[in-house]
Design an enzyme around this catalytic site. Structure first.
Site, PDB file in Angstrom:
ATOM      1  N   ASP A   1       0.507  17.744   5.242  1.00 26.91           N
ATOM      2  CA  ASP A   1      -0.810  18.066   5.746  1.00 26.91           C
ATOM      3  C   ASP A   1      -1.089  17.042   6.861  1.00 26.91           C
ATOM      4  O   ASP A   1      -0.403  16.019   6.949  1.00 26.91           O
ATOM      5  CB  ASP A   1      -1.828  17.930   4.610  1.00 26.91           C
ATOM      6  CG  ASP A   1      -3.255  18.126   5.077  1.00 26.91           C
ATOM      7  OD1 ASP A   1      -3.493  19.026   5.886  1.00 26.91           O
ATOM      8  OD2 ASP A   1      -4.116  17.338   4.642  1.00 26.91           O
TER       9      ASP A   1
ATOM     10  N   ASP B   1      -4.750  16.126   8.471  1.00 27.15           N
ATOM     11  CA  ASP B   1      -6.004  15.380   8.350  1.00 27.15           C
ATOM     12  C   ASP B   1      -6.115  14.696   6.985  1.00 27.15           C
ATOM     13  O   ASP B   1      -5.900  15.333   5.946  1.00 27.15           O
ATOM     14  CB  ASP B   1      -7.187  16.319   8.558  1.00 27.15           C
ATOM     15  CG  ASP B   1      -7.222  16.893   9.964  1.00 27.15           C
ATOM     16  OD1 ASP B   1      -8.239  16.756  10.635  1.00 27.15           O
ATOM     17  OD2 ASP B   1      -6.202  17.482  10.385  1.00 27.15           O
TER      18      ASP B   1
ATOM     19  N   ARG C   1     -17.423  26.110  10.039  1.00 26.07           N
ATOM     20  CA  ARG C   1     -17.360  24.803  10.711  1.00 26.07           C
ATOM     21  C   ARG C   1     -17.000  24.948  12.176  1.00 26.07           C
ATOM     22  O   ARG C   1     -17.575  24.279  13.050  1.00 26.07           O
ATOM     23  CB  ARG C   1     -16.356  23.898   9.995  1.00 26.07           C
ATOM     24  CG  ARG C   1     -16.867  23.351   8.661  1.00 26.07           C
ATOM     25  CD  ARG C   1     -15.828  22.489   7.976  1.00 26.07           C
ATOM     26  NE  ARG C   1     -14.708  23.304   7.495  1.00 26.07           N
ATOM     27  CZ  ARG C   1     -13.565  22.795   7.044  1.00 26.07           C
ATOM     28  NH1 ARG C   1     -13.368  21.482   7.055  1.00 26.07           N
ATOM     29  NH2 ARG C   1     -12.602  23.583   6.600  1.00 26.07           N
TER      30      ARG C   1
ATOM     31  N   LYS D   1      -0.031  27.914   3.974  1.00 24.67           N
ATOM     32  CA  LYS D   1       0.835  26.724   3.934  1.00 24.67           C
ATOM     33  C   LYS D   1       2.022  26.958   3.003  1.00 24.67           C
ATOM     34  O   LYS D   1       3.161  26.595   3.320  1.00 24.67           O
ATOM     35  CB  LYS D   1       0.043  25.500   3.457  1.00 24.67           C
ATOM     36  CG  LYS D   1      -0.932  24.944   4.473  1.00 24.67           C
ATOM     37  CD  LYS D   1      -1.565  23.661   3.963  1.00 24.67           C
ATOM     38  CE  LYS D   1      -2.538  23.070   4.969  1.00 24.67           C
ATOM     39  NZ  LYS D   1      -3.038  21.752   4.555  1.00 24.67           N
TER      40      LYS D   1
END
Length: 420
Positions: free
Chosen positions: A210, A212, A255, A343
């Site tokens: 990943d 972040d 977001r 993912k």
């Protein structure tokens, strides 16, 4: 049956005697060489051998078999040579039945338990080994993977200590082991990895990260939102998504919509100043040196992933694409959203591309949207993750930086530091 007495040691003699020779004393060059030379001279068959050295103190064990016709001479020669070398020798006869039972146990399952933290104390090892014993597992070997620990250190936060146990047997309840280790990790401020010791553990080939809060210390979308004047609202959504309280895809769209109108130059500024996670440089250097393929599978943005791809020599990058028109964000994205399920699909795809088994893949992430890939990878590691993620991942690291992954792979400091 006759008995041989040497320097007060009485040893029973039987046909084709099996003997365990235990050597202790000051570690020095030539001890093993001298003793095995005598065994060779008397045509002994070495059945097993093991050696450990703690603070220049030697512990050497050699299990050998010899025809009783020559046995008296070899034991005498070994004892005299030990005296000459300044070490203590003890001889223990092993019954054939005991030896056969010992041999039969080699077919049992084996596991590796790795205990990692800034420091490891007796209390922590006592709790870990109690779980091992309760599950009916036997410890074969114990070794330290980290360097020697200085008594005085100016910065204790940089310390790390790692102990690896090799254990054998059939666990009574693997799920219970995981639960107990998760509980101990939180209570004792250590990380505990429990892995099956098979051919795949020693032959991992692909690692998927990943981005972040894993490769970097921030959530980039929160940084963008601050510049767009929507920081507080976006952070609240991000936190809920990482905890798994709301759907990732829906939270992502909401977001991104709050970033509408943000100038593209802001992305450039943030990308050039990404805070790299502690230990990331060390980990990436060693992984590339050892031939691992590296992928970033991120719910973040390709704009920032490209910087990390260049910095670390990443082989594959999959993330989300922000739509930019006339130098400004539109509040929309392009293409499919890289969420948790995506993912996992990408991890499977890359394993096929690399022509490897899923057991040869490592996945590292911190959020609930990383769990699908963590749970299908041969080694899935929750990194500084939320409690819910740690509870549902098989392995986790919270005590040190990202280079802690290397210890779960069995790397030792003395090898890592030679090349970094």
């Amino acid at each position: 049956m006759q008995k041989l007495c040497i320097f007060g040691q009485r040893i029973a003699m039987t046909k084709h005697e099996i003997v365990l020779m235990s050597i202790t004393g000051e570690d020095k060059p030539g001890v093993t060489s001298s003793l095995t030379e005598i065994l060779s001279k008397h045509n002994a068959t070495i059945l097993d051998i093991g050696q450990a050295n703690i603070h220049q103190s030697l512990s050497l064990g050699i299990l050998f078999r010899l025809d009783p016709v020559m046995q008296g001479n070899i034991l005498k020669d070994l004892l005299f040579k030990s005296y000459e070398l300044g070490v203590q020798a003890k001889f223990t006869p092993i019954e054939r039945e005991d030896y056969d039972r010992w041999v039969s146990r080699q077919g049992k399952e084996s596991y590796v338990i790795t205990v990692l933290g800034q420091k490891i104390e007796a209390n922590q090892l006592a709790h870990v080994t109690k779980v091992i014993a309760e599950q009916g597992l036997n410890i074969d070997t114990i070794k330290r993977l980290t360097g020697r620990i200085p008594l005085d250190s100016e910065d204790d936060s940089q310390n790390r200590s790692c102990i690896e146990f090799s254990v054998r047997g059939t666990p009574q309840n693997v799920n219970l082991i995981h639960e107990k280790f998760v509980t101990l990790s939180g209570a004792l401020d250590i990380d505990i990895s429990f892995q099956k010791d098979n051919i795949y553990r020693r032959n991992r080939r692909l690692i998927c990260f990943d981005m972040d809060s894993t490769l970097i210390k921030t959530e980039v979308i929160d940084e963008l939102a601050e510049r767009a004047g929507a920081g507080e609202e976006v952070r609240a959504i991000t936190e809920a998504a990482m905890r798994g309280e709301i759907d990732f895809s829906e939270s992502f769209k909401k977001r991104v919509s709050l970033l509408e109108g943000l100038d593209e130059s802001v992305l450039q500024e943030i990308a050039e100043n990404l805070p790299i996670m502690d230990g990331a440089d060390r980990l990436m250097h060693i992984l590339k040196k050892c031939g691992y393929k590296i992928a970033i599978l991120s719910g973040g943005f390709t704009f920032f992933g490209k910087y990390l791809k260049k910095r670390f020599g990443v082989d594959y990058l999959y993330a989300n694409e922000l739509e930019i028109k006339d130098g400004k964000l539109t509040g929309k994205h392009l293409g499919d959203i890289v969420d948790g399920n995506r993912k996992a699909e990408l991890l499977k795809f890359l394993a096929q591309v690399e022509n490897i088994e899923l057991d040869q893949v490592i996945a590292v992430g911190d959020g609930a949207n990383d769990l699908p890939m963590l749970n299908i990878a041969g080694l899935g590691i929750a990194f500084h993750a939320k409690p819910k993620v740690k509870e549902n991942a098989r392995q986790s690291i919270s005590s040190i930086g990202l280079d802690g992954v290397l210890y779960f792979l069995g790397f030792r400091d003395k090898h890592i530091n030679e090349d970094f």
